[in-house]
Design an enzyme around this catalytic site. Structure first.
Site, PDB file in Angstrom:
ATOM      1  N   LYS A 119       0.853  -1.189   0.000  1.00 39.78           N
ATOM      2  CA  LYS A 119       0.000   0.000   0.000  1.00 39.78           C
ATOM      3  C   LYS A 119       0.887   1.236   0.000  1.00 39.78           C
ATOM      4  CE  LYS A 119      -3.896   2.166   2.405  1.00 39.78           C
ATOM      5  NZ  LYS A 119      -4.907   1.994   3.458  1.00 39.78           N
ATOM      6  N   ASP A 136     -13.761   2.539  10.731  1.00 34.37           N
ATOM      7  CA  ASP A 136     -14.243   2.464   9.335  1.00 34.37           C
ATOM      8  C   ASP A 136     -14.583   1.026   8.974  1.00 34.37           C
ATOM      9  OD1 ASP A 136     -15.034   3.532   6.920  1.00 34.37           O
ATOM     10  OD2 ASP A 136     -13.032   3.487   6.029  1.00 34.37           O
TER      11      ASP A 136
END
Length: 951
Positions: free
Chosen positions: A103, A197
């Protein structure tokens, strides 16, 4: 309370719109004022319809990394996805030989604080690294490259929870997955980490079917300089960041799953995640969101929807969800662990899980096979482990161990260790798939009896192939021990036994009369395949010929196609290219006639590679490749087949010198294989071949990373002394030579030589190659006297191993003659060339060794000043070398051109051509910036300067 701020000021506070000084003042007041704390909870409209007002800056495009790009030590394979904070790639870690998800942080928005963005992504990695749990994605590495933050995480390729929910699922299936994900979330909470989240896209499945919670980009530590609002008690923790990144009042997350306190910009804790978890679970069960508030209504006015009556869901489960969805945090469960306890199926209806696989499973425990199955599936489907244990158990392992030690090879202990691991992986996977196939029909009822029969038949065939290999390994010679680990890792994949579309292909089964003969032919095919996998090509060739005869006698075309495809591969490996071509064509006819589309497509790809990469017949190769691709596309899916076809096409393109296209083909094949099995031996093949293509395409640094990746996989799966590891190590050293890193290359060549001497003995023919490579390093450095003893020893080993008439021995005499010429020992050089000629006179004029001989003869004549006599052999060498493809640097052609330039200079009318030949040689030597031939380049430069053509 006197002095309370107006509602407008409180609204600005929860929206994060106050300046720092005013925000601090309001925070202090709200902390001490119960009335204002209540106002803060309800003042912000937090309905789903108004949620889009939670704004984020538009996503800024960032540079996309191409396949093969290095990021630190990682090699990018393909882009997997992207979000507001970063782009995620699949990548390979050469150091540890594993695939990862990489990432990379996005470029910060104009005006944004780049330090905040970097700190947020670094915090994500640090946060997940604090949690070690099977249901939380693992972080392997955190770092920065050129100022850009990256995370290297566990690669999960089983899809998202959102994708998993697209298929109809029973409430029990849904609850089982959510319970597992919830355990990961609870583990994060126990580490004082709040996700903030949680949503279906942030739960990923591995290929093992286990869900993992991921994407902690908005996570924060509980107690990290938080404002202790009483409605959201904050746990204390020693794990505090140095500064707060998400400021009070800032709304972060995905609105549809946010808890009211999070939407209002207030403090969050584990109960915030609990609310989001219950929203997602409600949506999964009932296919809708839980709340339908009127526009602009504050949380107390939210109305919880009634679950659809046509969807089965027990009352106790609804009650647990209703509590977790309470808009007031204090009314939810005190912790995620207590929520999960409430979601457990009541004991009177719960099935207890037990091992129950029997004594044979205990035997398999020695190879790490363990698993829990339900009591019911244990009764119906418990035989898989016992069947695997019949072939692979402690007793059979010990017998195999003794056989390996008796082979006399110095590396027999290591070879056994890596072979056992490969067989462990196969039998564990076989038993697991057999049990899963049984349970799909007998327990879950999602598969027909007919499909179960097809899957069991496929698994039986795979087991027979493994048995054939075990039989070969139980009576090993030194050669079998050398290739045993590779053979174990090369057993046919079990994936095809779960491919329902492939299993239901319309292929007529053998008749009752054909069955015994088909079984015998299949057994012989398995024996030949085992010999091929173990590297015993000549024995395998004979066995495959016998198998073809047995298959023909059966009259069953599918087994004939299978046997002939294997025979064709063995013919190619033993050098019979024309025979292989004819065999493959017959195999294709059998496959097409019997409707074996997968075999036909694979055979077409095999034929394309044979014609293009081995025989340079590119037009025919591309035609067969196109047919293979069309057939594969018609079948759909079949990633394994498509990867092999892409590989074949890339090898043909590389031979044809279409190098960028070859690199792309290898990358696509690698990406497919990564998705199928990131730990397979095929990954190393793709990386090795990608490295070769990258080197040819003048991308040496990317090639270096790919070689290192291939070597890491091969060492991990086969051991550091395996044949394939040596092959890749040799390629790596060759690349280092081209970069002018001679000492590093020399160390690698010496290591290979030492290993081969220890394992195979000092006189083995493979030791000659490693020994000659050491001499090559010295030669490239102009250290001719130091190179000489290595070439002499290599020649002596080859002569003893292959006999005095071998072309390989002729090559050694030519190599020695070149060194002797450089040393000025012309009579000895001439004698070596005469020895080579005595061998080569018996070979065809187009034999590759003839080119080297003609070049060295020309070199000797030039060195002696016999320029006119040198022209003929050098012209012959150039003509024979025309049309050669796929060479990184055509060293032989470059030498011949420069030597011919020297020879032609003595003829004035040929001087222009002589200079052109010298420049062509210089260009060939310097291709891709090669430093290996820098001494030769310097010599050509000096000659050109000293031999100008008169205007």
């Amino acid at each position: 309370m006197p002095g309370c701020p107006e509602n407008g000021l409180l609204k600005s506070f929860v929206q994060g719109a106050l300046p720092d000084e005013a925000r601090t003042e309001v925070e202090r007041h709200v902390r001490d004022c119960p009335a204002c704390r209540g106002s803060v909870e309800i003042i912000k409209p937090v309905v789903v319809e108004t949620a889009p007002t939670v704004r984020r800056p538009p996503i800024k495009e960032t540079v996309r990394l191409s396949r093969g790009s290095p990021v630190g030590r990682y090699l990018v394979i393909d882009q997997l996805g992207e979000g507001g904070m970063g782009v995620v790639y699949s990548a390979f870690d050469p150091g540890l030989g594993r695939s990862v998800a990489l990432k990379l942080m996005r470029e910060p928005q104009p005006g944004a604080d780049p330090d905040d963005a970097r700190a947020r992504l670094l915090r994500e990695g640090q946060a997940i690294a604090q949690v070690s749990h099977p249901n939380v994605v693992a972080v392997h590495d955190i770092g920065t490259v050129d100022g850009q933050v990256f995370l290297a995480m566990e690669l999960l390729e089983g899809g998202t929870l959102r994708e998993w929910l697209k298929k109809p699922r029973s409430w029990r299936e849904v609850l089982a997955v959510f319970t597992a994900a919830g355990q990961g979330l609870a583990a994060a909470h126990r580490a004082a980490l709040i996700h903030r989240d949680f949503k279906p896209e942030n739960v990923l499945f591995g290929k093992d079917g286990r869900p993992r919670v991921t994407d902690f980009g908005l996570a924060r530590y509980a107690g990290a300089e938080a404002v202790p609002l009483s409605i959201v008690p904050v746990a204390s923790t020693p794990l505090k960041p140095r500064r707060r990144i998400t400021q009070p009042g800032t709304v972060m997350g995905t609105p549809w799953y946010m808890a009211p306190e999070q939407l209002a910009g207030l403090e969050t804790d584990a109960r915030t995640d609990q609310y989001s978890f219950c929203v997602v679970l409600w949506e999964a069960l009932f296919r809708s969101l839980p709340y339908s508030p009127p526009p602009g209504a504050p949380p107390p006015e939210w109305r919880l929807n009634e679950p659809p009556k046509d969807i089965a869901c027990p009352a106790w489960l609804r009650r647990a969800l209703q509590r977790g969805l309470n808009v007031v945090p204090s009314q939810r469960f005190p912790s995620t662990d207590e929520l999960l306890a409430a979601l457990e199926i009541p004991r009177r209806r719960r099935r207890k899980w037990a091992l129950g696989i029997g004594a044979a499973t205990v035997a398999l425990a020695a190879v790490g096979f363990a698993g829990a199955v339900s009591q019911r599936s244990a009764r119906l489907c418990a035989g898989a482990a016992a069947e695997a244990a019949q072939d692979w158990n402690p007793a059979s392992q010990e017998q195999l161990h003794k056989a390996f030690l008796a082979s006399g090879r110095a590396d027999s202990e290591d070879s056994f260790t890596f072979t056992r691991r490969g067989l462990d992986a196969f039998f564990i996977g076989w038993a697991a798939m057999r049990q899963e196939a049984c349970e799909a029909t007998r327990v879950r009822g999602v598969q027909s009896d007919g499909m179960l029969g097809l899957r069991m038949a496929c698994l039986d065939r795979r087991r027979a192939e493994a048995r054939a290999l075990l039989a070969l390994l139980s009576r090993p010679d030194a050669e079998v021990v050398a290739g045993a680990a590779q053979a174990a890792r090369s057993l046919p994949s079990l994936r095809s036994c779960a491919d329902l579309e492939l299993l239901t292909a319309k292929v007529a089964p053998p008749t009752a009369e054909q069955h015994p003969k088909v079984d015998e032919a299949s057994r012989q095919v398995d024996q030949a395949r085992a010999l091929f996998a173990a590297g015993k090509y000549k024995d395998g060739l004979a066995a495959a010929g016998t198998a073809v005869g047995a298959a023909a006698a059966s009259g069953y075309l599918p087994v004939q196609a299978e046997a002939r495809l294997l025979l064709g591969r063995l013919q190619e490996h033993t050098g019979d290219l024309k025979g292989a071509e004819a065999t493959l064509l017959r195999a294709l006819a059998d496959a097409e006639a019997s409707g074996q589309d997968e075999l036909a497509a694979g055979g077409m790809g095999q034929l394309a590679r044979l014609l293009g990469a081995r025989q340079l017949r590119f037009g025919e190769a591309h035609a067969w490749g196109a047919l293979a691709e069309a057939k594969a596309q018609r079948q759909g899916g079949q990633d394994q087949l498509r990867a092999e076809l892409l590989r074949a096409q890339a090898l043909v393109l590389e031979a044809e010198q279409h190098l960028p296209e070859a690199v792309e083909g290898h990358r696509r094949a690698l990406a497919l294989r990564q998705r199928l099995d990131p730990e397979s031996l095929e990954i190393s093949q793709s990386l090795h071949e990608l490295a070769s293509a990258l080197r040819s395409n003048c991308q040496p640094h990317e090639a270096l990373a790919a070689y290192e990746g291939a070597l890491a996989v091969r060492e991990k799966l086969l051991g550091p002394d395996s044949d394939l590891a040596a092959v890749t190590r040799n390629g790596l050293a060759n690349l280092l030579m081209s970069l002018g890193r001679f000492e590093e290359a020399l160390q690698i060549y010496r290591r290979v030589q030492g290993t081969l001497e220890r394992v195979l003995g000092p006189q083995h023919f493979r030791v000659a190659v490693a020994t000659a490579n050491i001499g090559v390093v010295y030669y490239a450095q102009g250290r001719f006297a130091e190179a000489l003893p290595y070439f002499e020893r290599a020649a002596a080993i080859r002569e003893a191993a292959f006999g005095k008439e071998s072309p390989k021995v002729a090559d050694s005499w030519c190599d020695l003659s070149e060194l002797l010429i450089e040393l000025g020992r012309y009579p000895e050089a001439k004698a070596k060339l005469e020895q080579a000629r005595a061998i080569l006179d018996k070979l065809p004029a187009d034999h590759p060794s003839q080119v080297e001989y003609a070049t060295q003869l020309g070199k000797l004549l030039v060195a002696q000043g016999s320029f006119r006599e040198a022209v003929e052999p050098l012209e012959r060498a150039l003509k024979a070398g025309e049309g050669k493809k796929g060479m990184k640097v055509d060293a032989t052609g470059a030498r011949a051109r420069f030597l011919l330039a020297k020879a032609l200079w003595s003829t004035p009318r040929e001087r222009a051509r002589a200079q052109e030949l010298a420049r062509q040689a210089r260009e060939s030597y310097s291709r891709c910036g090669s430093q290996e031939f820098r001494y030769s380049q310097a010599e050509i430069d000096a000659w050109l300067a000293a031999h100008p053509v008169a205007p």
